[in-house]
Motif scaffolding. Structure first.
Motif, PDB file in Angstrom:
ATOM      1  N   THR A 123      -9.099   0.341  -2.101  1.00 28.83           N
ATOM      2  CA  THR A 123      -8.794   0.670  -0.708  1.00 28.83           C
ATOM      3  C   THR A 123      -8.227  -0.535   0.029  1.00 28.83           C
ATOM      4  O   THR A 123      -7.208  -0.442   0.733  1.00 28.83           O
ATOM      5  N   ASP A 124      -8.871  -1.687  -0.140  1.00 25.06           N
ATOM      6  CA  ASP A 124      -8.413  -2.885   0.564  1.00 25.06           C
ATOM      7  C   ASP A 124      -7.034  -3.330   0.085  1.00 25.06           C
ATOM      8  O   ASP A 124      -6.182  -3.741   0.887  1.00 25.06           O
ATOM      9  N   ALA A 125      -6.798  -3.238  -1.230  1.00 22.55           N
ATOM     10  CA  ALA A 125      -5.490  -3.610  -1.766  1.00 22.55           C
ATOM     11  C   ALA A 125      -4.394  -2.719  -1.178  1.00 22.55           C
ATOM     12  O   ALA A 125      -3.303  -3.194  -0.831  1.00 22.55           O
ATOM     13  N   GLU A 126      -4.678  -1.438  -1.043  1.00 23.29           N
ATOM     14  CA  GLU A 126      -3.695  -0.509  -0.499  1.00 23.29           C
ATOM     15  C   GLU A 126      -3.483  -0.737   0.998  1.00 23.29           C
ATOM     16  O   GLU A 126      -2.346  -0.715   1.484  1.00 23.29           O
ATOM     17  N   HIS A 180      -0.152  -2.822   5.384  1.00 31.33           N
ATOM     18  CA  HIS A 180      -0.001  -3.751   6.502  1.00 31.33           C
ATOM     19  C   HIS A 180       1.261  -4.600   6.331  1.00 31.33           C
ATOM     20  O   HIS A 180       2.053  -4.760   7.273  1.00 31.33           O
ATOM     21  N   VAL A 181       1.461  -5.133   5.147  1.00 30.07           N
ATOM     22  CA  VAL A 181       2.625  -5.975   4.891  1.00 30.07           C
ATOM     23  C   VAL A 181       3.925  -5.172   4.995  1.00 30.07           C
ATOM     24  O   VAL A 181       4.936  -5.656   5.517  1.00 30.07           O
ATOM     25  N   LEU A 182       3.890  -3.937   4.522  1.00 29.59           N
ATOM     26  CA  LEU A 182       5.086  -3.088   4.508  1.00 29.59           C
ATOM     27  C   LEU A 182       5.288  -2.338   5.823  1.00 29.59           C
ATOM     28  O   LEU A 182       6.256  -1.574   5.954  1.00 29.59           O
ATOM     29  N   ALA A 183       4.352  -2.523   6.774  1.00 33.82           N
ATOM     30  CA  ALA A 183       4.443  -1.847   8.076  1.00 33.82           C
ATOM     31  C   ALA A 183       4.547  -0.339   7.920  1.00 33.82           C
ATOM     32  O   ALA A 183       5.377   0.332   8.548  1.00 33.82           O
ATOM     33  N   THR A 184       3.682   0.190   7.052  1.00 35.68           N
ATOM     34  CA  THR A 184       3.642   1.630   6.834  1.00 35.68           C
ATOM     35  C   THR A 184       2.184   2.068   6.798  1.00 35.68           C
ATOM     36  O   THR A 184       1.285   1.290   7.130  1.00 35.68           O
ATOM     37  N   THR A 185       1.959   3.300   6.420  1.00 33.32           N
ATOM     38  CA  THR A 185       0.594   3.790   6.305  1.00 33.32           C
ATOM     39  C   THR A 185       0.186   3.846   4.837  1.00 33.32           C
ATOM     40  O   THR A 185       1.048   3.868   3.943  1.00 33.32           O
ATOM     41  N   ARG A 186      -1.112   3.877   4.619  1.00 33.89           N
ATOM     42  CA  ARG A 186      -1.607   3.938   3.249  1.00 33.89           C
ATOM     43  C   ARG A 186      -1.094   5.188   2.535  1.00 33.89           C
ATOM     44  O   ARG A 186      -0.752   5.152   1.342  1.00 33.89           O
TER      45      ARG A 186
END
Length: 289
Positions: free
Chosen positions: A24-27, A32-38
């Motif tokens: 979960t944290d890796a995703e 966050h880095v990609l500025a998208t949602t999980r």
């Protein structure tokens, strides 16, 4: 390396470091880095070199047990997206149960209540009430300067009155004595004797002043009972989160005060004692907290 392969590599590294929610944290960090949602990671393009360096840095920090929320700067709580970081307690899902109880109580009693959140921290409780019960006159009280800064930031555009003050000082909110419909509180309550059982994320990153409540965890809750009794209007309600070892002690404190009735212990989803509610004696007789 594809996004999925990068996440898989990061998941293995986090699991090796003892992070329970490694995948979960890796995703979430990748999102966050990609500025998208999980949920949209499968549709995301590969990380650029710069993004890959940023992601690697975040994963390394999480491996050292820096809280996920400190790395993203955000914490989800009910319908809120709160700003958090060093100096403020990261709100937990368990506290959402206390808020849900409080909102349900309000729906059954009054449309325009006076509500007080004591030990407000990030403002999770106060802001949830203000957001989900429009018309409520909400006050959030916090003493710690570092936490107060986060509270003011989160409440900057919300209909919440923020006060700096000691929650057990009779002078704090004295003008509201006898007029408050609902008090909710998530105080520091972990016994100092339990410090060794806590995660690194808590012991090294959550502010101790927001976590520990003295040798038995009740140093603040004991005097808080009397202050809340003074704040509440007759028939007003009180809900306080506490340690799972306090299932007998906190209800006993409320009963011993003599000004509360309908004292009830509530359990979390794991069946552990989690919060206690009560009603200030002398009010209406319909309904119950």
């Amino acid at each position: 390396m594809s996004v999925s392969a990068t996440i898989a590599h990061a998941t293995a590294a986090l699991a090796e470091a003892g992070v329970v929610s490694a995948r979960t944290d890796a995703e979430l960090l990748a999102a966050h880095v990609l500025a998208t949602t999980r949920g949209r990671l499968l549709l995301a393009p590969d990380l650029t070199e710069e993004q890959h360096r940023e992601y690697a840095s975040l994963i390394a920090a999480r491996e050292s047990r820096v809280p996920l929320q400190h790395l993203t700067g955000r914490a989800a709580f009910r319908h809120l997206d709160l700003a958090v970081g060093p100096g403020v307690f990261v709100p937990r899902p368990e506290t959402e149960l206390l808020v849900e109880w409080g909102l349900a109580w309000l729906r059954g009693h009054t449309a325009d209540p006076v509500v007080v959140d004591l030990c407000a921290g990030s403002g999770a409780i106060a802001l949830s009430v203000a957001t989900e019960h429009p018309g409520a006159d909400v006050y959030a009280v916090e003493r710690d300067p570092a936490a107060l800064a986060w509270l003011r930031r989160n409440a900057a555009e919300a209909p919440v009155t923020v006060l700096a003050g000691d929650v057990i000082d009779p002078a704090t909110l004295a003008d509201l004595d006898g007029r408050v419909d609902l008090v909710l509180c998530n105080p520091p309550y972990v016994p100092l004797t339990a410090a060794g059982q806590l995660s690194v994320e808590v012991t090294e990153h959550d502010p101790a002043v927001a976590v520990f409540g003295g040798p038995d965890g009740l140093d603040l809750i004991r005097p808080l009972v009397g202050r809340v009794a003074a704040l509440l209007a007759p028939g007003g309600a009180f809900g306080v989160e506490h340690d799972d070892t306090h299932g007998g002690a906190v209800p006993a404190l409320l009963r011993a005060d003599g000004r509360f009735e309908r004292v009830r212990l509530h359990h979390d989803l794991a069946g552990r004692p989690r919060f206690t509610t009560a009603r200030r004696a002398g009010g209406w007789q319909d309904g119950a907290p």
